[in-house]
Scaffold this motif. Sequence first.
Motif, PDB file in Angstrom:
ATOM      1  N   THR A 125     -45.071   8.750 -35.772  1.00 20.62           N
ATOM      2  CA  THR A 125     -45.008   7.312 -36.061  1.00 20.62           C
ATOM      3  C   THR A 125     -43.792   6.682 -35.407  1.00 20.62           C
ATOM      4  O   THR A 125     -43.864   5.586 -34.826  1.00 20.62           O
ATOM      5  N   TYR A 126     -42.653   7.364 -35.479  1.00 19.55           N
ATOM      6  CA  TYR A 126     -41.416   6.858 -34.882  1.00 19.55           C
ATOM      7  C   TYR A 126     -41.553   6.695 -33.373  1.00 19.55           C
ATOM      8  O   TYR A 126     -41.188   5.651 -32.814  1.00 19.55           O
ATOM      9  N   LEU A 127     -42.075   7.700 -32.700  1.00 17.96           N
ATOM     10  CA  LEU A 127     -42.200   7.633 -31.240  1.00 17.96           C
ATOM     11  C   LEU A 127     -43.114   6.498 -30.812  1.00 17.96           C
ATOM     12  O   LEU A 127     -42.812   5.763 -29.857  1.00 17.96           O
ATOM     13  N   ARG A 128     -44.220   6.309 -31.506  1.00 19.29           N
ATOM     14  CA  ARG A 128     -45.134   5.230 -31.140  1.00 19.29           C
ATOM     15  C   ARG A 128     -44.487   3.868 -31.401  1.00 19.29           C
ATOM     16  O   ARG A 128     -44.703   2.922 -30.625  1.00 19.29           O
TER      17      ARG A 128
ATOM     18  N   TYR B  29     -46.445  10.927 -26.998  1.00 26.52           N
ATOM     19  CA  TYR B  29     -45.989  12.286 -27.288  1.00 26.52           C
ATOM     20  C   TYR B  29     -47.048  13.292 -26.872  1.00 26.52           C
ATOM     21  O   TYR B  29     -48.234  12.993 -26.773  1.00 26.52           O
ATOM     22  N   THR B  30     -46.592  14.494 -26.596  1.00 30.16           N
ATOM     23  CA  THR B  30     -47.445  15.673 -26.468  1.00 30.16           C
ATOM     24  C   THR B  30     -46.847  16.707 -27.400  1.00 30.16           C
ATOM     25  O   THR B  30     -45.736  17.190 -27.164  1.00 30.16           O
ATOM     26  N   ALA B  31     -47.549  17.016 -28.479  1.00 34.19           N
ATOM     27  CA  ALA B  31     -46.980  17.824 -29.559  1.00 34.19           C
ATOM     28  C   ALA B  31     -47.768  19.111 -29.742  1.00 34.19           C
ATOM     29  O   ALA B  31     -49.004  19.095 -29.814  1.00 34.19           O
TER      30      ALA B  31
ATOM     31  N   ARG C 207     -54.910  10.907 -29.819  1.00 33.33           N
ATOM     32  CA  ARG C 207     -56.111  10.516 -29.097  1.00 33.33           C
ATOM     33  C   ARG C 207     -56.822  11.678 -28.412  1.00 33.33           C
ATOM     34  O   ARG C 207     -57.999  11.574 -28.102  1.00 33.33           O
ATOM     35  N   GLN C 208     -56.079  12.754 -28.149  1.00 33.98           N
ATOM     36  CA  GLN C 208     -56.678  13.897 -27.480  1.00 33.98           C
ATOM     37  C   GLN C 208     -56.115  15.201 -28.047  1.00 33.98           C
ATOM     38  O   GLN C 208     -54.971  15.243 -28.495  1.00 33.98           O
ATOM     39  N   ALA C 209     -56.943  16.228 -28.000  1.00 33.10           N
ATOM     40  CA  ALA C 209     -56.492  17.591 -28.299  1.00 33.10           C
ATOM     41  C   ALA C 209     -56.516  18.382 -27.001  1.00 33.10           C
ATOM     42  O   ALA C 209     -57.363  18.138 -26.128  1.00 33.10           O
TER      43      ALA C 209
ATOM     44  N   HIS D 241     -52.250  25.235 -28.567  1.00 34.23           N
ATOM     45  CA  HIS D 241     -52.980  24.010 -28.868  1.00 34.23           C
ATOM     46  C   HIS D 241     -52.001  22.860 -29.065  1.00 34.23           C
ATOM     47  O   HIS D 241     -50.933  23.036 -29.676  1.00 34.23           O
ATOM     48  N   LEU D 242     -52.375  21.709 -28.538  1.00 32.01           N
ATOM     49  CA  LEU D 242     -51.502  20.538 -28.592  1.00 32.01           C
ATOM     50  C   LEU D 242     -52.339  19.303 -28.889  1.00 32.01           C
ATOM     51  O   LEU D 242     -53.564  19.294 -28.751  1.00 32.01           O
ATOM     52  N   ILE D 243     -51.640  18.231 -29.271  1.00 27.41           N
ATOM     53  CA  ILE D 243     -52.253  16.915 -29.413  1.00 27.41           C
ATOM     54  C   ILE D 243     -51.391  15.915 -28.664  1.00 27.41           C
ATOM     55  O   ILE D 243     -50.194  16.139 -28.451  1.00 27.41           O
ATOM     56  N   THR D 244     -51.996  14.814 -28.245  1.00 29.04           N
ATOM     57  CA  THR D 244     -51.243  13.787 -27.538  1.00 29.04           C
ATOM     58  C   THR D 244     -51.757  12.407 -27.921  1.00 29.04           C
ATOM     59  O   THR D 244     -52.944  12.241 -28.247  1.00 29.04           O
ATOM     60  N   SER D 245     -50.861  11.442 -27.853  1.00 25.66           N
ATOM     61  CA  SER D 245     -51.232  10.051 -28.113  1.00 25.66           C
ATOM     62  C   SER D 245     -51.750   9.364 -26.851  1.00 25.66           C
ATOM     63  O   SER D 245     -52.188   8.216 -26.914  1.00 25.66           O
ATOM     64  N   LEU D 246     -51.704  10.037 -25.719  1.00 26.46           N
ATOM     65  CA  LEU D 246     -52.192   9.454 -24.468  1.00 26.46           C
ATOM     66  C   LEU D 246     -53.709   9.310 -24.522  1.00 26.46           C
ATOM     67  O   LEU D 246     -54.414  10.291 -24.750  1.00 26.46           O
TER      68      LEU D 246
END
Length: 225
Positions: free
Chosen positions: A43-46, A52-54, A108-110, A131-136
């Motif tokens: 939430t902070y980064l957005r 982010y890519t987490a 938005r993506q895994a 495995h990662l998730i990203t807001s891109l």
Amino acid sequence: MAQRQVADKTNEITAFQPLLDSIDLTGTVITADALHTQHAHGTYLRSRGAHYTAQVKANHPGLFDRVRHLPWREITLDHHDRTRAHHRLEIRRLKTVAFAHLDYPDARQALQVVRWRKDFTSGKLTTERVHLITSLPPGTATGPQLAAWIRGHWKIENLLHHVRDRTFREDDSQIHIGRLPRIMAGLRNLAIDVHRQDGRTNIAAALRYTARDCRRSLTALGLTG
């Protein structure tokens, strides 16, 4: 660009936002260790205009299970590369899939990265799935771009933090009062960066070489001819 000392009796999670408050994050893509895959961090980064890519691990069991149990075998390969160095062969494969609803802020993506490594010395073959998730949003970044950012994060871990832990034995340091740990961390970073810019790839060997003659450190810093 910035560093922050982590207080006693806490961990890096509490230092995440105060550290990044000092940096303009607009339009950036932030990567971090799985420890920082926290809803508050996303939430902070957005809110700061960053993506982010987490990395997702078992410390978030619900999210981890959902991402890793996706039908990855049926998902199209986005990128793969192959490198051969340091007596080993490494093959990396990246897949991405869009998500409409995922329990993480603006996810938005895994992503799934599969790495195969073969050590030619020992003959050992290892396989690792990450495995990662990203807001891109889908289409914002290409497969090669995503792969480069992910590898860039691991490169920082290998070339900086691993060296500080293993070569400088930072965790065994007895300096832990006031601002001294932060100062020493900065000096270790400086030493590593100076040797890297001097073309050294083995920091332990570079330290031994420099320690044998006090003038060599001055030369590395550009203070003598």
